[in-house]
Design a protein around this motif. Structure first.
Motif, PDB file in Angstrom:
ATOM      1  N   CYS A  54      10.584  -6.721 -39.636  1.00  0.00           N
ATOM      2  CA  CYS A  54       9.749  -6.108 -40.679  1.00  0.00           C
ATOM      3  C   CYS A  54      10.597  -5.635 -41.854  1.00  0.00           C
ATOM      4  O   CYS A  54      11.733  -5.194 -41.688  1.00  0.00           O
ATOM      5  CB  CYS A  54       9.007  -4.896 -40.118  1.00  0.00           C
ATOM      6  N   GLN A  55      10.024  -5.707 -43.054  1.00  0.00           N
ATOM      7  CA  GLN A  55      10.733  -5.156 -44.213  1.00  0.00           C
ATOM      8  C   GLN A  55      10.676  -3.625 -44.141  1.00  0.00           C
ATOM      9  O   GLN A  55       9.760  -3.059 -43.560  1.00  0.00           O
ATOM     10  CB  GLN A  55      10.101  -5.671 -45.518  1.00  0.00           C
TER      11      GLN A  55
ATOM     12  N   THR B 153      13.837  -0.792 -29.137  1.00  0.00           N
ATOM     13  CA  THR B 153      13.688  -1.638 -30.329  1.00  0.00           C
ATOM     14  C   THR B 153      13.079  -0.856 -31.483  1.00  0.00           C
ATOM     15  O   THR B 153      13.512  -0.949 -32.628  1.00  0.00           O
ATOM     16  CB  THR B 153      12.722  -2.814 -30.018  1.00  0.00           C
ATOM     17  N   ILE B 154      12.031  -0.109 -31.140  1.00  0.00           N
ATOM     18  CA  ILE B 154      11.292   0.578 -32.195  1.00  0.00           C
ATOM     19  C   ILE B 154      12.018   1.837 -32.641  1.00  0.00           C
ATOM     20  O   ILE B 154      12.057   2.152 -33.833  1.00  0.00           O
ATOM     21  CB  ILE B 154       9.854   0.836 -31.715  1.00  0.00           C
ATOM     22  N   ARG B 155      12.650   2.530 -31.675  1.00  0.00           N
ATOM     23  CA  ARG B 155      13.426   3.722 -32.044  1.00  0.00           C
ATOM     24  C   ARG B 155      14.604   3.339 -32.929  1.00  0.00           C
ATOM     25  O   ARG B 155      15.108   4.165 -33.700  1.00  0.00           O
ATOM     26  CB  ARG B 155      13.898   4.447 -30.788  1.00  0.00           C
TER      27      ARG B 155
ATOM     28  N   VAL C 116      10.370   1.637 -40.030  1.00  0.00           N
ATOM     29  CA  VAL C 116       9.132   0.902 -39.717  1.00  0.00           C
ATOM     30  C   VAL C 116       8.275   1.866 -38.897  1.00  0.00           C
ATOM     31  O   VAL C 116       8.780   2.513 -37.975  1.00  0.00           O
ATOM     32  CB  VAL C 116       9.429  -0.393 -38.909  1.00  0.00           C
ATOM     33  N   TYR C 117       6.973   1.962 -39.248  1.00  0.00           N
ATOM     34  CA  TYR C 117       6.170   3.056 -38.699  1.00  0.00           C
ATOM     35  C   TYR C 117       4.960   2.541 -37.927  1.00  0.00           C
ATOM     36  O   TYR C 117       4.154   1.797 -38.477  1.00  0.00           O
ATOM     37  CB  TYR C 117       5.694   3.965 -39.841  1.00  0.00           C
ATOM     38  N   PHE C 118       4.849   2.947 -36.667  1.00  0.00           N
ATOM     39  CA  PHE C 118       3.665   2.585 -35.890  1.00  0.00           C
ATOM     40  C   PHE C 118       2.710   3.774 -35.812  1.00  0.00           C
ATOM     41  O   PHE C 118       3.116   4.898 -35.521  1.00  0.00           O
ATOM     42  CB  PHE C 118       4.037   2.139 -34.472  1.00  0.00           C
TER      43      PHE C 118
ATOM     44  N   THR D 161       4.935  10.437 -34.690  1.00  0.00           N
ATOM     45  CA  THR D 161       4.296   9.671 -35.760  1.00  0.00           C
ATOM     46  C   THR D 161       4.729  10.168 -37.146  1.00  0.00           C
ATOM     47  O   THR D 161       4.719  11.373 -37.410  1.00  0.00           O
ATOM     48  CB  THR D 161       2.753   9.797 -35.647  1.00  0.00           C
ATOM     49  N   GLU D 162       5.104   9.244 -37.980  1.00  0.00           N
ATOM     50  CA  GLU D 162       5.525   9.583 -39.343  1.00  0.00           C
ATOM     51  C   GLU D 162       4.263   9.964 -40.143  1.00  0.00           C
ATOM     52  O   GLU D 162       3.290   9.217 -40.169  1.00  0.00           O
ATOM     53  CB  GLU D 162       6.236   8.350 -39.942  1.00  0.00           C
TER      54      GLU D 162
END
Lengths: 285, 285
Positions: A88-89, A113-115, A120-122, A157-158
């Motif tokens: 992801c950008q 991976t996500i941490r 990039v925000y889920f 969550t951001e």
């Protein structure tokens, strides 16, 4: 002025297709890229106006997207997001349309991976709209109008991304409620998963020889039982604890109703009919 | 050439009003007289085209009628028929639209009043059409089209009258099935009364605070719970044995579903979902 330059929709079925239609109709995004596994289904979704372009190459599909909406069956959401995130950008927001939230949100926020990608925000979402039908053939631009979408933020969550996701669903016509994934799963166990199981069992228990004696009442009460079994297997499996609790409570109520009907304690079961009508009338058509 | 010169409809609500509309549209009768308790409601039904005239005087209303259709709540049907029979002209056919049949048919055929009039004929009917709405405001001429009406002859039923009643419902667009009152009551316990109870309990058991989390699935599954409670009290009361049996069977199925979900015996509950979908797909929209 669109809020997003480019939205990528993973899974262009009833929900994904309706998001694409609504996003274009309401000028939420300039470009809506559909990502799927079948060239043919993507081409059809494009002809139907659900997406502005389609691709089976997800890496190409998410390139340039500032919002990715994952509309896959619930069990596929986590692996898909984990796969995409490294590509992801910076600044990309990812949300989903999964019917259960706790497992998805927990797993993603504890994923290495996500941490690893702080940019990039889920944000978990669940648009409470749908149908027993599936596929982009049944997509409609007003699917989310006057419907509730639940957004399920957690401590990780951001906040800006959360506000953007909230605004996104609102701009599709939806009313947004925010609650924890656990609250969501407990709530929809009662308002969606229990009705589904009950409807399925009603339909399953009606002998085939009696189906000709059914009328609109049976048809309404069992409508959701026509939904895709594999999608529902995944939903019920990923919300097993809450569904079990709601089933156990419903069984108790059913037993109490039957016992009072059997014993001629008519006030008791009539009160339940009245309470049912009261709740049904609040919701309306 | 109409089949009847004059039809009298007792109770001009959703069903009675729709019968009146359909009978006129399809030229089944020349004159459709509505009999009710409220002048105002009769006047409205007449303006809506449901009846050609209305009266609160039942003796005047049945004068000259060759067919009387009783569309009252089930518990009122027997006393109304007993009251009218002595005043009917020779050859009059009486039928009804009651949702339960055994008690009505048994009581009428053992009634002295009715046994005293060999020239007046009662034939039990149940048009399997309706709505959670009531009143002639919701009456529609096509309510019976492609719907099943059950006619419930017994040994005492006069065969020519039975054929006329069958033809009457067919001429309103209905498909007619004939079966005994007991078979009817056992069947509709499963296809209509059980779904109603289940829908009511689902609606009753959903906490008011969670009603905002409901979607189309909940709305469909609980729709019939919005029906008139007093009408349903009468239906469930007059079919208590069969309803109890259907509730007991459903409880067993529900318990089996829950047990297999709890035990992780997924094939078992998935099979039930598949069976539900199979039956639902047979019935269609």
């Amino acid at each position: 002025m669109p809020e997003f330059q480019q939205i990528a929709i993973l899974g262009v079925g009833l929900i994904g297709g309706s998001i694409g239609l609504a996003a274009q109709k309401r000028h939420v995004a300039e470009k809506v890229v559909g990502i799927g596994r079948s060239e043919e289904r993507l081409a059809r979704a494009q002809r139907q106006g659900c997406i502005t372009e389609g691709t089976t190459d997800w890496q190409a599909g998410i390139r340039g997207a500032d919002l990715i909406v994952v509309c896959s069956p619930v069990e596929a959401i986590v692996p898909l997001v984990e796969q995409m995130v490294p590509f992801c950008q910076p600044g990309t927001i990812i949300t989903d349309a999964g019917s259960t939230k706790q497992r998805i949100v927990d797993t993603l926020h504890s994923s290495e991976t996500i941490r690893g990608r702080k940019d990039v925000y889920f944000v978990g979402s669940h648009p409470m709209a749908g149908s027993d039908k599936s596929g982009s053939d049944f997509a409609v631009a007003d699917l989310f109008e006057n419907r509730v979408t639940i957004v399920t933020p957690v401590a990780e969550t951001e906040r800006t991304a959360q506000a953007s996701v909230r605004k996104f669903w609102e701009s599709l016509g939806s009313q947004v409620l925010e609650m924890s994934p656990g609250q969501h799963d407990a709530g929809v166990a009662l308002t969606s998963h229990l009705p589904h199981v009950i409807a399925s069992l009603l339909a399953a228990s009606t002998p085939e020889s009696l189906l000709e004696l059914t009328s609109t009442g049976w048809a309404d009460t069992t409508r959701v039982a026509g939904g895709d079994v594999e999608l529902w297997r995944q939903i019920l499996s990923t919300n097993r604890g809450h569904v079990l609790q709601s089933l156990a409570n419903f069984e108790k109520l059913l037993t109490a109703f039957r016992a009072s009907l059997e014993a001629g304690q008519d006030e008791h079961w009539i009160t339940l009919l009245k309470q049912g009508k009261h709740h049904r009338d609040i919701v309306g058509s």
